[in-house]
Enzyme design. Structure first.
Site, PDB file in Angstrom:
ATOM      1  N   HIS A  39       0.804  -1.215   0.000  1.00  0.00           N
ATOM      2  CA  HIS A  39       0.000   0.000   0.000  1.00  0.00           C
ATOM      3  C   HIS A  39       0.836   1.264   0.000  1.00  0.00           C
ATOM      4  O   HIS A  39       0.408   2.292  -0.532  1.00  0.00           O
ATOM      5  CB  HIS A  39      -0.943   0.018   1.211  1.00  0.00           C
ATOM      6  CG  HIS A  39      -2.146  -0.844   1.052  1.00  0.00           C
ATOM      7  ND1 HIS A  39      -2.132  -2.186   1.362  1.00  0.00           N
ATOM      8  CD2 HIS A  39      -3.401  -0.577   0.609  1.00  0.00           C
ATOM      9  CE1 HIS A  39      -3.335  -2.700   1.123  1.00  0.00           C
ATOM     10  NE2 HIS A  39      -4.123  -1.751   0.657  1.00  0.00           N
ATOM     11  N   GLY A  40       1.989   1.230   0.600  1.00  0.00           N
ATOM     12  CA  GLY A  40       2.788   2.448   0.652  1.00  0.00           C
ATOM     13  C   GLY A  40       4.177   2.207   1.212  1.00  0.00           C
ATOM     14  O   GLY A  40       4.388   1.297   2.023  1.00  0.00           O
TER      15      GLY A  40
END
Length: 464
Positions: free
Chosen positions: A324-325
């Site tokens: 996700h990041g």
């Protein structure tokens, strides 16, 4: 080009008209492929080279995997595909993160470090289309799928614009067979698709975008807010990200449906989940099943000792968080969900007593919201401070409150979430008589447009 912008609606209307005016299947697919590249190029035309390169490499390698009977050559081709896709992700998404983390570690050890970063712009949708092409070559390697000989067909699978930039993550085994037969307009569930698009539009532009300023304020300066306001701000973010992402998914499924293609359902009322395992069967379903099939099971899945199974769950969720990041806050978010899944699995196996459903929903939602703090916060110190206050521990508290309109909006969203999850409003609306449907749809559309705030916000998951 956002789904809620007028220019997308014009773009889609043109694509829809041209698509259904053509009779040949090949011509239709070529039009959709060209439209998909126009759609993606509207973000930044320079990134078209990346998606074209990824498409061509995996197209060639999949054919080589299928054509070869030499296990070593097959493994080399698969490894090349995985290395290419993961290398692309690492370069654009993770290089700076790991370089900065290494520099910080060396500095902590009193070793001189001069961090080098690339400062590259993250191509929109790169996490989604690389996962799609990886699953394709893996399925061909496993023998679960035949390699596609038509390059335009494979390119359309990779670049299909309704789901290109934020999912759902589509499997080749589900999408490619749909390209073999010409789509027929009479079998398209037009009204159901229109209702689903409107629901997604309201979720995104009517709810998520209106909550965003209040959520931004709480996370920008949490110390300024009183504890009830901070708690409400975190809950508002849970609503915002759900409405934003599920709204995109609804509109993606609807636009694909109007073109005659089926995309998988990505959300199933996740905040009605009675436990954390159930939550991950309802939230971002295309990612959770991808992680299960291509990471968790290959790691060993439920085989082996309890410790081995717990390791597999934790690795899967931590890597899912990192997907996700590129930040430690995302790693912690994934670890929190992994720990909750391990704990729930142990509880189910050793105790076997299910909590009453309302209590299970409340406990699951509280934990999910606590984890969302790490997902949203700008840095780790902010996340830790907010998590402490959200959990009822001591912390600095301000006096500011949220705008009075936020709590009624959250209450309405709860009701809508339950209704959509339990009643199936979209199916009921789609079955109305045509004149009644037109009237109801027109009224709801006018209300939806009236709810749109000034300006347009990018979808949350575009950053991933």
């Amino acid at each position: 080009m956002l789904f809620v912008e007028p220019r997308f609606l014009v773009f889609f209307a043109l694509v829809l008209a041209v698509h259904w005016s053509l009779h040949g299947n090949r011509a239709r697919k070529l039009v959709l492929l060209a439209a998909s590249y126009v759609f993606y190029g509207a973000w930044d035309w320079r990134f078209l080279g990346l998606i074209l390169a990824s498409t061509l490499v995996d197209y060639v390698l999949a054919i080589r995997i299928e054509a070869s009977s030499d296990p070593r050559k097959r493994r080399i081709a698969l490894a090349t595909s995985l290395a290419g896709n993961l290398g692309l992700l690492f370069t654009f998404k993770y290089f700076d993160f790991f370089a900065d983390s290494l520099a910080d570690l060396l500095t902590l050890l009193d070793i001189p470090a001069n961090g080098t970063t690339l400062d590259l712009v993250l191509p929109v949708g790169i996490s989604f289309y690389t996962f799609q092409t990886m699953s394709y070559t893996i399925d061909v390697y496993r023998g679960d799928l035949r390699a596609r000989r038509s390059l335009p067909d494979f390119a359309l699978f990779v670049a299909f614009f309704p789901q290109l930039v934020a999912g759902p993550i589509v499997r080749a085994r589900d999408f490619l067979p749909q390209l073999d037969a010409r789509r027929r307009w009479p079998v398209v569930p037009v009204r159901a698709c229109l209702v689903l698009f409107l629901i997604g539009f309201i979720k995104k532009a009517g709810i998520s975008d209106n909550l965003a300023p209040y959520v931004d304020g709480v996370f920008a300066d949490p110390a300024a807010y009183a504890d009830p306001a901070l708690f409400a701000g975190v809950v508002a973010y849970a609503v915002q990200i759900y409405c934003d992402f599920s709204g995109y998914s609804d509109m993606a499924v609807a636009t694909a449906g109007l073109l005659g293609y089926r995309l998988p359902t990505n959300f199933r009322s996740p905040y009605l989940a009675g436990d954390i395992t159930d939550f991950w069967r309802r939230w971002h379903v295309s990612l959770s099943t991808w992680l299960r099939d291509y990471l968790y099971i290959p790691l060993g899945g439920n085989r082996g000792s309890r410790l081995f199974q717990a390791r597999n769950l934790m690795l899967t969720m931590v890597l899912g968080g990192l997907w996700h990041g590129a930040a430690w806050t995302f790693v912690i978010w994934g670890a929190m969900h992994g720990a909750a899944l391990v704990a729930h699995k142990a509880w189910r196996e050793r105790i076997g007593v299910r909590l009453p459903y309302p209590i299970g929903v409340a406990c699951t939602f509280w934990w999910v919201c606590l984890a969302w703090i790490f997902f949203r916060a700008a840095d780790l110190p902010t996340a830790l401070a907010m998590a402490g206050r959200f959990s009822g521990l001591a912390g600095t508290s301000g006096s500011a409150g949220l705008a009075p309109a936020v709590l009624p909006v959250l209450a309405c969203v709860v009701v809508i979430h339950v209704v959509l999850g339990k009643v199936g409003v979209e199916e009921r609306l789609a079955r109305l008589a045509p004149p009644v449907f037109a009237l109801v749809y027109g009224v709801l559309g006018a209300v939806a447009v009236g709810l749109v705030p000034s300006g347009y916000r990018a979808f949350v998951y575009f950053q991933f």
